[in-house]
Enzyme design. Sequence first.
Site, PDB file in Angstrom:
ATOM      1  N   GLY A 104       0.833  -1.191   0.000  1.00 58.63           N
ATOM      2  CA  GLY A 104       0.000   0.000   0.000  1.00 58.63           C
ATOM      3  C   GLY A 104       0.867   1.239   0.000  1.00 58.63           C
ATOM      4  N   HIS A 105       0.283   2.340  -0.447  1.00 57.23           N
ATOM      5  CA  HIS A 105       0.986   3.614  -0.476  1.00 57.23           C
ATOM      6  C   HIS A 105       1.256   4.083   0.949  1.00 57.23           C
ATOM      7  CE1 HIS A 105       1.636   7.913  -1.547  1.00 57.23           C
ATOM      8  NE2 HIS A 105       2.097   7.373  -2.661  1.00 57.23           N
ATOM      9  N   THR A 106       2.209   4.994   1.123  1.00 56.35           N
ATOM     10  CA  THR A 106       2.485   5.575   2.435  1.00 56.35           C
ATOM     11  C   THR A 106       1.199   6.140   3.041  1.00 56.35           C
ATOM     12  OG1 THR A 106       4.706   6.181   1.725  1.00 56.35           O
ATOM     13  CG2 THR A 106       3.847   7.305   3.670  1.00 56.35           C
ATOM     14  N   GLY A 107       0.928   5.782   4.303  1.00 54.19           N
ATOM     15  CA  GLY A 107      -0.282   6.254   4.970  1.00 54.19           C
ATOM     16  C   GLY A 107      -1.506   5.398   4.737  1.00 54.19           C
ATOM     17  N   SER A 108      -1.328   4.239   4.101  1.00 47.61           N
ATOM     18  CA  SER A 108      -2.479   3.383   3.790  1.00 47.61           C
ATOM     19  C   SER A 108      -2.945   2.561   4.985  1.00 47.61           C
ATOM     20  CB  SER A 108      -2.134   2.446   2.624  1.00 47.61           C
ATOM     21  OG  SER A 108      -1.057   1.591   2.974  1.00 47.61           O
ATOM     22  N   GLY A 109      -2.122   2.484   6.047  1.00 46.40           N
ATOM     23  CA  GLY A 109      -2.513   1.720   7.232  1.00 46.40           C
ATOM     24  C   GLY A 109      -1.765   0.417   7.416  1.00 46.40           C
ATOM     25  N   LYS A 110      -0.757   0.161   6.581  1.00 46.94           N
ATOM     26  CA  LYS A 110      -0.033  -1.116   6.649  1.00 46.94           C
ATOM     27  C   LYS A 110       0.616  -1.335   8.018  1.00 46.94           C
ATOM     28  CE  LYS A 110       2.978  -0.325   3.394  1.00 46.94           C
ATOM     29  NZ  LYS A 110       2.721   1.128   3.239  1.00 46.94           N
ATOM     30  N   GLU A 158       8.946  -3.645   6.315  1.00 47.58           N
ATOM     31  CA  GLU A 158       9.991  -3.015   5.483  1.00 47.58           C
ATOM     32  C   GLU A 158      11.383  -3.429   5.969  1.00 47.58           C
ATOM     33  OE1 GLU A 158       9.350  -1.336   2.835  1.00 47.58           O
ATOM     34  OE2 GLU A 158       7.347  -0.496   3.034  1.00 47.58           O
TER      35      GLU A 158
END
Length: 276
Positions: A27-33, A158
Site C-alpha cells: 500500500g501507499h504511504t499512509g495506507s494503514g499497513k 519493510e
Amino acid sequence: MKTPFERLALYDINASIKEGSYVAVIGHTGSGKSTLLQHLNGLLKPTKGQISLGSTVIQAGKKNKDLKKLRKKVGIVFQFPEHQLFEETVLKDISFGPMNFGVKKEDAEQKAREMLQLVGLSEELLDRSPFELSGGQMRRVAIAGVLAMDPEVLVLDEPTAGLDPRGRKEIMDMFYELHQRGNLTTILVTHSMEDAAAYADEMIVMHKGTIQASGSPRDLFLKGEEMAGWGLDLPETIKFQRHLEAALGVRFNEPMLTIEDAAAEIRALFQGEKTL
C-alpha cells in the site's frame, strides 16, 4: 472523547491468512499497513472486532489475558531492526527475548547460538558488543533475537529499509529460506512491488485504511489501472513485459513477476517456442 476531527486509521478490516503462507501487505504511504501489523501481536489493540491466532483471541473492549501468548507467537521485525539492540553483548541481546518468556538462561544462550548461525553469522561475535558490528551484522543480530523466541508468525515491516540492492536480496532470500525451513507464516509489509512479486504467495492491498483487494501476485498485477488508482506501481519486470509486447506485437501468457520469469519467457520466444 468524540471530536469532529476524529479519523480512523483502519476500518472494515476483514482478512484471513492461511497458516504457513507468505503474504505481502502492500500500500501507499499512509495506507494503514504498519498500523495493521501492530495489531497482529497486540502492540495496538482493536477498538472494534477481534484478532484471532489459533486459540488466542484479542477482543476489543475486554481485558485480554492472552497478550503475552500472542506476543510470543508473533515476532515482528521492524524497519531498521538494529535500533532494537540494547544489551552489552550479542549473546545477551539474542537471549533476552526467550528469557523474558521464562526460558532458562542456559537454554536461551544455546538458542542464541543456533539463531546466530541461522542468520549467517559466526559464534565468534557472541561476546562482542552489538554496537561494534557493521550495519548488516547488527540487523542480522536483531533478526536472530526475534527468531530466538520461536514465533509461529513472522511479521516483516519493510525489513530491507536502507540496504543496497545486494544487501536487500540477501536479507529477503534469508527470510524466504527461514519461511520454508521453519514452516512459518510470514507477513511482509513492503513498498517494494518487486519483493512482493518474487516472494509472496498472496498479496493484500491497502488504501486509505482499508483492504481494497487480495489475491495472488499474478492476478493483482494484471490489474494495472486499479493498482495505479491505489497509488501503487507495477514491478519493473511487468513494465518491461508491456513495452516488449507493444514493440514486438506479441502477448505473453503469464506476467513476468521476476527477472527469472522474464528471462525464461524471452528465451522461449526467441527459440521459437512462442509464435509472433
